[in-house]
Design an enzyme around this catalytic site. Structure first.
Site, PDB file in Angstrom:
ATOM      1  N   CYS A 126       0.950  -1.221   0.228  1.00  0.00           N
ATOM      2  CA  CYS A 126      -0.168   0.122  -0.057  1.00  0.00           C
ATOM      3  C   CYS A 126       0.964   1.282  -0.073  1.00  0.00           C
ATOM      4  O   CYS A 126       1.989   1.344   0.682  1.00  0.00           O
ATOM      5  CB  CYS A 126      -0.863  -0.095   1.275  1.00  0.00           C
ATOM      6  SG  CYS A 126      -1.994   1.347   1.333  1.00  0.00           S
ATOM      7  N   PRO A 127       0.558   2.101  -0.773  1.00  0.00           N
ATOM      8  CA  PRO A 127      -0.588   2.117  -1.586  1.00  0.00           C
ATOM      9  C   PRO A 127      -0.232   1.916  -3.118  1.00  0.00           C
ATOM     10  O   PRO A 127      -1.258   2.223  -4.099  1.00  0.00           O
ATOM     11  CB  PRO A 127      -0.878   3.891  -1.467  1.00  0.00           C
ATOM     12  CG  PRO A 127       0.538   4.328  -1.521  1.00  0.00           C
ATOM     13  CD  PRO A 127       1.169   3.372  -0.631  1.00  0.00           C
TER      14      PRO A 127
END
Length: 81
Positions: A17-18
């Site tokens: 992430c992200p």
């Protein structure tokens, strides 16, 4: 196995992430309406991240998410032209 015919596959395995969502957005922007993107990710958080992104983004539809042993598969359709 998925019932969706992917137009393109995006491999974001090994990225956290992200990045799976960022790369998914960049790739979906290049697709035509109706085309399906298959996203391959190893980050377990991608299940909620991709779902949340698709839910709050106009022009995309999350078709299916498949939780495999090592890889999570996300199928996203671009709905706008």
């Amino acid at each position: 196995m998925s019932e969706y015919e992917a137009t393109r596959t995006l491999d974001v395995t090994g990225q956290n992430c992200p990045m799976p969502v960022v790369k998914t957005k960049q790739t979906i922007d290049d697709l035509d309406g109706g085309e399906v993107l298959e996203v391959l990710a190893t980050d377990p958080g991608s299940m909620s991240d991709v779902a949340g992104w698709a839910e709050t983004t106009d022009g995309v539809e999350l078709l299916e998410q498949v939780e495999g042993e090592d890889v999570f598969r996300h199928y996203v359709r671009k709905t706008d032209q």
